[in-house]
Design an enzyme around this catalytic site. Structure first.
Site, PDB file in Angstrom:
ATOM      1  CB  SER A 258       4.997  -7.863  -2.924  1.00 41.61           C
ATOM      2  OG  SER A 258       4.844  -6.574  -2.160  1.00 41.61           O
ATOM      3  CG  ASP A 350      10.754  -6.409   2.682  1.00 42.69           C
ATOM      4  OD1 ASP A 350      10.138  -5.107   2.524  1.00 42.69           O
ATOM      5  OD2 ASP A 350      10.138  -7.491   2.172  1.00 42.69           O
ATOM      6  CG  HIS A 385       9.468  -5.827  -0.892  1.00 42.99           C
ATOM      7  ND1 HIS A 385       8.812  -6.550   0.017  1.00 42.99           N
ATOM      8  CD2 HIS A 385       8.668  -5.662  -2.067  1.00 42.99           C
ATOM      9  CE1 HIS A 385       7.552  -6.653  -0.433  1.00 42.99           C
ATOM     10  NE2 HIS A 385       7.484  -6.260  -1.875  1.00 42.99           N
TER      11      HIS A 385
END
Lengths: 453, 426
Positions: A258, A350, A385
């Site tokens: 991330s 995601d 994600h």
């Protein structure tokens, strides 16, 4: 010490009720102690042939919540169920799923919504109780177990050393594999939630990498001064690894998830100090103002809140915040300049970051620059994600407080559980192989590594 | 050095296991065709170092797999996945007669596995290995509970498997060395049996007390009375003198009814009030070997034909598994077992008896991968110290430990868990 005799009576009935011949079901899990990324075999024996049963897993998390998973099985003619070979016909997973009892764990009915599984204390194992119930059950609160065993899942292999690091204003934890070393190093970054998250580094050390889990958003220095760190913080962490007597200074990788990807690409492309052997970027993007400070980049994502969407269930979707992918080269890390191998891992569902779109652009940029031979792109359908180590329960949306905000939001991460869990398993195996290839292997031999995973 | 730039990767899978589970030791990232020594090191609770090692050569990919490759030298040779454990022996310079036994079963046995450059035979601890890892070997599976038993005059330790139960039970009896040995009971509980390790002789003293069978019957009842035990599925597991006790209980007790019995290295013929008396009576048959280790074997020969001097094994009422080694130097275990078989046969009870004999195997048949000791100190507090020859050659003895344990567990599973029926497999 010993309970009164009365309870013996009802305990015995449990065996008798099943069958006149008094079968006593035997449950075993092998191995009963394992690393988090290792498989186990769950075996039920000595049941009556054709007996319907539910195999159930239960975990009480550190933050006081209960998670469970279960599968519905029928014993064969020998009275046996082998979870690695037999089909579950219902439950939280179906089909032949050796590890379904872990990856399909979800909060028990009645739990608070939007929970996420995360073990913060990696020095103790995750304890999971595996049990067998008669029949195909879906509610377990008042049910009587036929058998039950305890399984330990560890982030740290025996001999792995955990060393808190506070020198040079770093807030980090170093995990060293057992043995004399020297070991290749990994600088390990998590994302926008901050904190010092250790479990991935602990697991990497269990696989032979000296891994430094780095808190770069909420380190003590930031909490004290109110100022976010700058590039030199990462370079200090890198130098700490490089100079460590048990780390091979010339073989250091960087890994980020991330927002950690944003930082990793920033350092991999632009740092004069860091000479990375390779980089692993999970669920992130290269989109960032070039030559900006960490703080400027972090704030940039905040100010684009008009691109935030809210789902029907009131979950925050930040996917569009970095889109569209800029054409302005001043707004993207110049991956054409990368000189080390890059492993990109993205989930196509995601909802938090436009990782697949970014990955496409990274590929094009590298093709144009002529260094795309360095790129390995792993793109997983129906995967969200939070691509975590294998068998970590999948969370589609959970409560999240980004650093610098006081608001606890429910953020949509995305992913469909079965696909996401398969992606975690595959991505981890490939991540370890990529790290071994670039940090351990001899230049001239085509080394393939046997894996127990 | 150039070699140091690419260290090998050493892994042991699983890194944490029960003591009777196999592991795979793998070395990767070596140069091809590289001679290496894989070495194991363990520091025992009584502060002695034990080690084992094998000599290997890496393949074209630079790998050595201890499970699949051949060891060309060391404390074991050939294809031996578990050689690094069963061939452990005290490092050079250690005292004589050492025995490796874990007394605290709540913590794992820690073994350091390492890989060294070249084919080394000594001074391992003076060399930095290329890589090393730690592996844990546990007697207790997660969730097994350990409870001290001090009631009704008993002294023992109860181990309870995890889960709601009920479970079958086992009374676990060791030999004339005395003391409270928990490791086998802990392991049996890890396999689903409520097990009571019972102390019936204080260690360090020559056993002179008359064995009081009432004591064992009470211990058996304690297991049966436990709320997590199925009372009619309790068996007895004995070794050496413990087997002798088991034979007596199985043949003569009117109070208890074991469901089945396992007897390792047993004798059914002990018409003496104590070990001391046995030795005094047969001093002329007590031999010593070239190291002055005592060989007790001949003191039990010839086996009397007079039934009043033996336990009448024709009276047993439950299935019995006898495990013995041909090279047992403390008792003529195989001859004794054959004598038992004759008595059982004469009573028409062949169907109750299973005999398993192993060549090259001595008296101390322990759970798998336990290091073999051919002779150890027995009753250490006596003066002068006595070292008894148990017998066995390391490789066949270790094979016997591995094979017999599988057979023992299958036997116990069959008689204590399943309902025996003609179609059931062992």
């Amino acid at each position: 010490m010993l309970e009164p005799a009365g309870s013996n009576q009802s305990a015995q009935m449990r065996c008798v009720r099943m069958d006149k011949k008094k079968h006593c079901v035997k449950l075993s899990v092998q191995p009963s102690r394992a690393l988090m990324d290792e498989k186990f075999i769950v075996l039920v024996q000595n049941a009556p042939p054709g007996f319907q049963m539910t195999i159930h897993s239960l975990h009480h998390s550190e933050d006081g919540h209960s998670w469970e998973a279960f599968g519905h099985y029928t014993a064969d003619a020998t009275g046996t169920v082998n979870v690695s070979q037999d089909h579950s016909v219902g439950g939280t997973y179906s089909g032949v799923e050796p590890m379904g009892l872990l990856w399909s764990l979800r909060p028990v009915p009645g739990s608070k919504p939007h929970l996420r599984f995360r073990k913060m204390n990696v020095q103790t194992p995750m304890e999971v109780t595996i049990s067998v119930y008669q029949g195909h059950q879906t509610v377990f609160v008042d049910q009587v177990q036929l058998a039950s065993v305890l399984v330990e899942r560890w982030y740290m292999a025996p001999g792995v050393r955990r060393i808190p690091v506070t020198e040079s204003n770093l807030t980090a934890t170093l995990f060293l594999p057992p043995g004399p070393g020297p070991f290749p190093g990994v600088l390990d970054l998590w994302g926008g939630g901050g904190q010092l998250v250790e479990y991935r580094s602990a697991l990497l050390a269990s696989h032979g990498f000296a891994s430094l889990a780095l808190d770069y958003l909420t380190p003590k220095i930031t909490l004290k001064t109110g100022k976010m760190v700058e590039n030199d913080y990462f370079e200090t962490a890198y130098k700490f690894l490089q100079q460590h007597p048990q780390v091979s200074g010339s073989r250091i990788a960087m890994m980020g998830l991330s927002f950690g990807t944003t930082m990793t690409l920033k350092m991999a492309v632009y740092s004069e100090v860091m000479k990375l052997s390779c980089a692993v970027c999970i669920s992130g993007s290269h989109i960032q103002p070039v030559n900006a400070t960490v703080e400027e980049i972090f704030i940039m994502f905040d100010t684009k809140s008009e691109k935030t969407r809210i789902s029907e269930e009131n979950e925050v979707i930040w996917h569009d915040v970095v889109l569209p992918v800029p054409t302005d080269p001043g707004m993207k890390a110049d991956v054409g300049r990368l000189q080390c191998p890059l492993l990109l891992i993205v989930g196509e569902d995601d909802q938090n970051w436009a990782a697949p779109e970014s990955a496409q652009d990274i590929k094009e940029m590298m093709e144009q620059a002529g260094n795309s031979h360095l790129l390995t792109l792993l793109s997983y359908a129906n995967t969200g994600h939070l691509i975590e180590p294998p068998y970590t329960p999948h969370t589609r949306a959970s409560r999240f407080k980004p650093v610098g905000s006081n608001e606890l939001l429910v953020v949509l991460w995305g992913g469909e559980t079965v696909a996401h869990s398969r992606a975690q398993e595959d991505a981890w195996r490939k991540t370890l192989a990529f790290l071994r290839e670039n940090l351990y292997s001899r230049k001239n031999s085509a080394v393939t590594f046997t894996s127990h995973l | 050095t150039r070699e140091q730039a690419y260290p090998p990767i050493l892994s042991v899978y699983p890194s944490r296991a029960l003591v009777d589970e196999a592991f795979k030791v793998l070395v990767e990232n070596l140069p091809p065709g590289c001679p290496v020594t894989v070495h194991s090191l363990h520091l025992s609770e009584d502060d002695n170092y034990w080690e084992a090692y094998g000599h290997y050569i890496s393949d074209h990919r630079g790998s050595v797999s201890v499970s699949e490759d051949v060891s060309f030298g060391g404390t074991y040779t050939g294809k031996e996945p578990m050689g690094l454990l069963w061939s452990l022996r005290p490092v050079p310079g250690s005292r004589q007669g050492l025995r490796l036994r874990k007394m605290n079963v709540c913590t794992p046995m820690l073994v350091n596995i390492s890989v060294h450059c070249g084919h080394l035979v000594e001074a391992f601890r003076d060399q930095t290995p290329l890589a090393s890892v730690l592996t844990e070997r546990w007697y207790m599976a997660p969730g097994v509970k350990r409870i001290d038993i001090r009631e009704r005059g008993m002294r023992g330790t109860l181990f309870i498997p995890p889960g709601p139960g009920p479970f079958p039970g086992l009374l676990d009896l060791w030999g004339g060395g005395g003391g409270l040995l928990e490791h086998r009971a802990a392991l049996l509980a890890s396999h689903g049996f409520v097990s009571l390790a019972l102390e019936y002789l204080t260690s360090g003293e020559i056993p002179t007390a008359r064995l009081d069978y009432n004591y064992f019957e009470k211990a058996f009842n304690i297991i049966q009375d436990h709320p997590l035990v199925t009372p009619d599925r309790v068996g007895i597991f004995g070794l050496s003198l413990g087997s002798f006790v088991t034979f007596n209980l199985a043949a003569k007790s009117t109070i208890i009814n074991p469901r089945c019995c396992v007897c390792i290295s047993g004798f059914h013929c002990h018409p003496y009030r104590s070990m001391g008396e046995m030795i005094q009576t047969n001093l002329n048959k007590l031999h010593v070997d070239e190291n002055n280790y005592q060989i007790w074997r001949d003191m039990s020969l010839p086996i009397p034909s007079d039934i009043s001097k033996k336990v009448d094994m024709g009276k047993i009422k439950c299935p019995l598994l006898l495990v013995c080694g041909h090279d047992d130097q403390s008792y003529p275990a195989v001859e004794l077992a054959e004598d038992i078989a004759q008595m059982v046969h004469a009573a028409g009870k062949d169907h109750l008896l299973t005999k398993v004999f192993y060549h090259g195997t001595g008296h101390m048949i322990e759970p798998p991968y336990s290091p073999h000791f051919r002779a150890t100190t027995f009753m250490a507090k006596t003066k002068p110290k006595v070292i008894l020859l148990w017998g066995g050659q390391t490789k066949p003895h270790s094979d016997a430990q591995e094979d017999s344990w599988k057979k023992i567990l299958a036997f116990l599973q069959h008689h204590l868990y399943s309902t025996p029926n003609p179609r059931a497999k062992m």
